[in-house]
Design a protein around this motif. Structure first.
Motif, PDB file in Angstrom:
ATOM      1  N   GLU A  96       0.830  -1.197   0.000  1.00 40.17           N
ATOM      2  CA  GLU A  96       0.000   0.000   0.000  1.00 40.17           C
ATOM      3  C   GLU A  96       0.870   1.256   0.000  1.00 40.17           C
ATOM      4  OE1 GLU A  96      -3.344   0.234  -0.405  1.00 40.17           O
ATOM      5  OE2 GLU A  96      -3.090  -1.908  -0.804  1.00 40.17           O
ATOM      6  N   SER A  97       1.970   1.188   0.724  1.00 40.01           N
ATOM      7  CA  SER A  97       2.891   2.326   0.736  1.00 40.01           C
ATOM      8  C   SER A  97       3.503   2.538  -0.637  1.00 40.01           C
ATOM      9  CB  SER A  97       3.992   2.108   1.782  1.00 40.01           C
ATOM     10  OG  SER A  97       3.458   2.002   3.085  1.00 40.01           O
ATOM     11  N   GLN A  98       3.836   1.433  -1.323  1.00 44.88           N
ATOM     12  CA  GLN A  98       4.400   1.536  -2.668  1.00 44.88           C
ATOM     13  C   GLN A  98       3.449   2.283  -3.605  1.00 44.88           C
ATOM     14  OE1 GLN A  98       5.598  -2.243  -4.290  1.00 44.88           O
ATOM     15  NE2 GLN A  98       6.775  -2.784  -2.482  1.00 44.88           N
ATOM     16  N   LYS A  99       2.170   2.003  -3.476  1.00 53.66           N
ATOM     17  CA  LYS A  99       1.188   2.672  -4.338  1.00 53.66           C
ATOM     18  C   LYS A  99       1.223   4.177  -4.118  1.00 53.66           C
ATOM     19  CE  LYS A  99      -1.973  -1.289  -4.440  1.00 53.66           C
ATOM     20  NZ  LYS A  99      -3.322  -1.804  -4.074  1.00 53.66           N
ATOM     21  N   LYS A 100       1.376   4.591  -2.852  1.00 53.56           N
ATOM     22  CA  LYS A 100       1.461   6.024  -2.560  1.00 53.56           C
ATOM     23  C   LYS A 100       2.757   6.606  -3.108  1.00 53.56           C
ATOM     24  CE  LYS A 100      -1.254   5.688   1.705  1.00 53.56           C
ATOM     25  NZ  LYS A 100      -1.254   5.885   3.181  1.00 53.56           N
ATOM     26  N   TYR A 101       3.851   5.861  -2.937  1.00 56.03           N
ATOM     27  CA  TYR A 101       5.145   6.366  -3.406  1.00 56.03           C
ATOM     28  C   TYR A 101       5.136   6.558  -4.919  1.00 56.03           C
ATOM     29  CZ  TYR A 101       6.659   4.527   1.158  1.00 56.03           C
ATOM     30  OH  TYR A 101       6.781   4.244   2.486  1.00 56.03           O
ATOM     31  N   ILE A 298      20.032  -1.136 -21.316  1.00 55.87           N
ATOM     32  CA  ILE A 298      19.674  -0.360 -20.128  1.00 55.87           C
ATOM     33  C   ILE A 298      19.365  -1.321 -18.987  1.00 55.87           C
ATOM     34  CG2 ILE A 298      18.008   1.282 -19.147  1.00 55.87           C
ATOM     35  CD1 ILE A 298      17.483   2.224 -22.065  1.00 55.87           C
ATOM     36  N   VAL A 299      19.896  -1.015 -17.807  1.00 57.09           N
ATOM     37  CA  VAL A 299      19.601  -1.799 -16.599  1.00 57.09           C
ATOM     38  C   VAL A 299      18.510  -1.067 -15.821  1.00 57.09           C
ATOM     39  CG1 VAL A 299      20.508  -2.749 -14.443  1.00 57.09           C
ATOM     40  CG2 VAL A 299      21.955  -2.667 -16.481  1.00 57.09           C
ATOM     41  N   VAL A 300      17.497  -1.811 -15.392  1.00 63.99           N
ATOM     42  CA  VAL A 300      16.365  -1.216 -14.688  1.00 63.99           C
ATOM     43  C   VAL A 300      16.104  -1.988 -13.398  1.00 63.99           C
ATOM     44  CG1 VAL A 300      13.965  -0.457 -14.826  1.00 63.99           C
ATOM     45  CG2 VAL A 300      15.333  -0.660 -16.916  1.00 63.99           C
ATOM     46  N   THR A 301      16.155  -1.287 -12.277  1.00 64.44           N
ATOM     47  CA  THR A 301      15.786  -1.876 -10.990  1.00 64.44           C
ATOM     48  C   THR A 301      15.351  -0.769 -10.055  1.00 64.44           C
ATOM     49  OG1 THR A 301      16.569  -3.128  -9.068  1.00 64.44           O
ATOM     50  CG2 THR A 301      18.204  -1.867 -10.268  1.00 64.44           C
ATOM     51  N   LEU A 302      14.266  -1.002  -9.352  1.00 67.49           N
ATOM     52  CA  LEU A 302      13.731  -0.016  -8.416  1.00 67.49           C
ATOM     53  C   LEU A 302      13.983  -0.429  -6.972  1.00 67.49           C
ATOM     54  CD1 LEU A 302      10.392   0.985 -10.186  1.00 67.49           C
ATOM     55  CD2 LEU A 302      12.634   2.069 -10.316  1.00 67.49           C
ATOM     56  N   GLY A 303      15.086  -1.122  -6.762  1.00 66.64           N
ATOM     57  CA  GLY A 303      15.470  -1.449  -5.398  1.00 66.64           C
ATOM     58  C   GLY A 303      15.202  -2.884  -5.023  1.00 66.64           C
ATOM     59  N   SER A 304      15.893  -3.332  -3.996  1.00 62.99           N
ATOM     60  CA  SER A 304      15.798  -4.729  -3.571  1.00 62.99           C
ATOM     61  C   SER A 304      14.435  -5.070  -2.989  1.00 62.99           C
ATOM     62  CB  SER A 304      16.887  -5.012  -2.523  1.00 62.99           C
ATOM     63  OG  SER A 304      16.795  -4.091  -1.445  1.00 62.99           O
ATOM     64  N   MET A 305      13.684  -4.067  -2.498  1.00 56.20           N
ATOM     65  CA  MET A 305      12.401  -4.337  -1.859  1.00 56.20           C
ATOM     66  C   MET A 305      11.212  -4.193  -2.803  1.00 56.20           C
ATOM     67  SD  MET A 305      13.162  -5.281   1.163  1.00 56.20           S
ATOM     68  CE  MET A 305      11.570  -5.244   1.987  1.00 56.20           C
ATOM     69  N   LEU A 309       5.437  -3.646  -9.753  1.00 56.00           N
ATOM     70  CA  LEU A 309       4.800  -2.342  -9.623  1.00 56.00           C
ATOM     71  C   LEU A 309       3.300  -2.523  -9.407  1.00 56.00           C
ATOM     72  CD1 LEU A 309       6.656  -0.442 -12.491  1.00 56.00           C
ATOM     73  CD2 LEU A 309       7.062  -0.252 -10.035  1.00 56.00           C
ATOM     74  N   PRO A 310       2.787  -2.134  -8.233  1.00 52.58           N
ATOM     75  CA  PRO A 310       1.365  -2.345  -7.947  1.00 52.58           C
ATOM     76  C   PRO A 310       0.447  -1.295  -8.566  1.00 52.58           C
ATOM     77  CG  PRO A 310       2.451  -1.368  -6.039  1.00 52.58           C
ATOM     78  CD  PRO A 310       3.518  -1.608  -7.059  1.00 52.58           C
ATOM     79  N   VAL A 311       0.989  -0.291  -9.255  1.00 55.38           N
ATOM     80  CA  VAL A 311       0.168   0.740  -9.885  1.00 55.38           C
ATOM     81  C   VAL A 311       0.199   0.518 -11.397  1.00 55.38           C
ATOM     82  CG1 VAL A 311      -0.150   3.214 -10.248  1.00 55.38           C
ATOM     83  CG2 VAL A 311       0.628   2.376  -8.023  1.00 55.38           C
ATOM     84  N   MET A 312      -0.940   0.101 -11.960  1.00 60.40           N
ATOM     85  CA  MET A 312      -1.003  -0.277 -13.372  1.00 60.40           C
ATOM     86  C   MET A 312      -0.620   0.866 -14.299  1.00 60.40           C
ATOM     87  SD  MET A 312      -1.694  -2.746 -15.489  1.00 60.40           S
ATOM     88  CE  MET A 312      -2.710  -3.906 -14.578  1.00 60.40           C
TER      89      MET A 312
END
Length: 525
Positions: A96-101, A298-305, A309-312
């Motif tokens: 839920e926090s990820q969605k806000k971020y 291109i390398v793509v990563t949004l972090g180990s955690m 992506l929960p936002v479509m």
């Protein structure tokens, strides 16, 4: 020659007077997952591989990193789980926090909710009597603790072990360790300023300096119930005092990224522990990269955690942006969670986990798209790779502001993610040679340090052990009350003196005026 021969016994005598460091018993504490664990694991391995007896006290164990099974460690681990029910609740909260971020809604309330969760976990940790008693009987010479989580300090105090605090990012807690910098050119955490401030920037920085004290008090208050429950009245520690009691503070940062600032001798910067020479990637990935030709990848990563992506809407914009690029894209994304109604762009390869350091060291890499975590940025600096950031939470905005200020890349706020803008920004960073030139220059600076970070870490840890602590590095200001540190008593004294002198001057002038006035002379006559 005779003189040199006569000096040899003296030199040998002086050498023998210096005690040789024996293998020490070192405890490492890690109560936060993700990149925090990766760093503490690296520290533990460095110390273990150099002959020290190391044990880690670990919270969570397996499952700390999404889709990442912890590799077997060469050192022993004392671990416990918070329980499957709570872990699932924590994962749901994090999603839920990820969605806000991803919608650009990270604020102080979100941060305090997270600190509240750490406080709750800390209460459970301090109830692990069997593990704590076992560790206390180990009689460790030193602990190296993860300094972001206040619980680490409480556990170290409970065990009665002297400790070094390792902080995983920039100087967001500098005020807590007495490392205040001049507000004219040292931007405060979350100010989103650089070291080159105009007048109104300095006003903002000064106002935020006062606000930072309020945030610190709020963090302390969130752990007060834990302290009251687990420490006896009359000897209850404060988080602020425990942070000052650290024998040494080590920050996972380097001035290739951070803005220059004054530091105390008990604060060391050792950024880039996870960066190093690249190893060959898998045959499957190498074949995919080879198909890119001169365009590269291109390398793509949004972090180990963040493994998906929960936002479509956000996912579609990123996917659409990558589809417009001629480069291949290797994207860390949990494939089983990719929505079936969204077609993956043909130039994208999804992988559940990737060796970021090895990919960034590949000669065909052109860009790192990242959330802006410090470990990712230090690996990009080490290998001279330009950066496009998408900051989500924590220190990521501040990190990427530094990357942009150094002209090594830029960033797009998550709420501004749009496929066309995303693709155009990637092209600009890849095709503008200034970004690559700066990245390579920063790489030279980082690699040419007198000591690599692992050797510097080891050297300082052994120095603290051999010296019996870091008291010789800590300033006397740690023992002064706040009004003495800021010279308020001196300023009050000087102001009082000035007021008294001015008062006396005014009285004397008035007497002289009254004595010399014409009216007085007429009365005398």
């Amino acid at each position: 020659m005779a003189m040199a021969g006569a000096q040899r016994p003296l030199i040998l005598l002086l050498f023998l007077q210096v005690p040789l460091l024996q293998a020490a018993r070192i405890l490492t504490l890690c109560f936060v997952g993700g990149s925090h664990y990766l760093l503490m694991d690296k520290i533990s391995r460095i110390l273990h591989n150099n002959g020290h007896e190391v044990r880690m006290f670990l919270q969570f164990g397996d499952g700390m990193l999404p889709d990442h099974v912890l590799r077997q460690s060469p050192y022993p681990v004392s671990s416990y789980s918070l329980g499957e029910k709570y872990k699932q609740e924590f994962r749901d909260l994090f999603v839920e926090s990820q969605k806000k971020y991803l919608k650009g809604r990270y604020d102080l309330d979100a941060f305090m909710v997270f600190m509240g969760q750490l406080s709750y976990q800390c209460n459970i940790t301090l109830h692990q009597a069997d593990i704590l008693n076992f560790l206390k009987e180990g009689k460790y010479d030193l602990a190296v603790i993860e300094g972001f989580n206040p619980c680490s300090f409480l556990v170290a105090d409970r065990l009665g072990v002297p400790y070094i605090a390792f902080f995983p990012g920039i100087f967001m807690n500098a005020g807590r360790v007495g490392a205040h910098g001049p507000l004219s050119y040292v931007p405060l955490f979350q100010s989103r300023l650089t070291d080159r401030m105009d007048f109104f920037d300095r006003v903002k920085n000064t106002v935020m300096y006062a606000g930072s004290y309020m945030v610190d008090r709020m963090i302390d208050a969130s752990f007060q119930k834990v302290i009251d429950e687990h420490f006896p009245a009359g000897s209850r520690p404060s988080i602020a005092d425990l942070q000052l009691d650290a024998e040494l503070w080590i920050y996972n940062v380097d001035f290739t990224i951070e803005f220059p600032r004054p530091l105390l001798p008990n604060i060391k910067c050792i950024g880039g522990l996870l960066a190093g020479p690249a190893k060959p990637v898998s045959a499957d990935l190498e074949a995919f990269i080879s198909d890119s030709g001169d365009s590269g990848f291109i390398v793509v990563t949004l972090g180990s955690m963040i493994s998906s992506l929960p936002v479509m809407e956000f996912l579609k914009e990123m996917n659409g942006g990558f589809a417009q690029m001629r480069q291949k894209v290797i994207w860390r994304y949990e494939r089983s969670r990719w929505p079936i109604d969204v077609e993956v762009a043909p130039n994208i390869r999804l992988v559940d986990w990737l060796s970021q350091n090895d990919l960034l060291g590949h000669p065909k890499v052109r860009l790192l798209v990242t959330h802006g975590g410090m470990n990712s940025l230090m690996e990009a600096v080490y290998h001279g790779v330009p950066v496009l950031g998408i900051p989500l939470f924590g220190d990521q905005n501040e990190n990427l502001i530094r990357i942009k200020a150094k002209n090594m890349g830029t960033f797009i706020p998550p709420e501004e993610m749009e496929a066309e803008k995303f693709a155009n920004t990637m092209r600009r960073v890849i095709e503008d040679s200034r970004y690559k030139t700066t990245a390579m220059k920063q790489s030279v600076i980082l690699r040419s340090r007198p000591l690599p970070p692992d050797r510097e870490l080891l050297g300082w840890v052994e120095h603290i052990i051999q010296c019996g602590g870091g008291g010789h590095l800590r300033p006397y200001s740690y023992q002064q009350p706040w009004y003495q540190q800021h010279l308020l008593d001196v300023l009050l004294f000087i102001a009082t003196i000035v007021v008294v002198i001015l008062y006396l001057i005014v009285k004397v002038v008035r007497l002289l005026i009254s004595f010399l006035s014409p009216n007085r002379k007429q009365k005398v006559n």
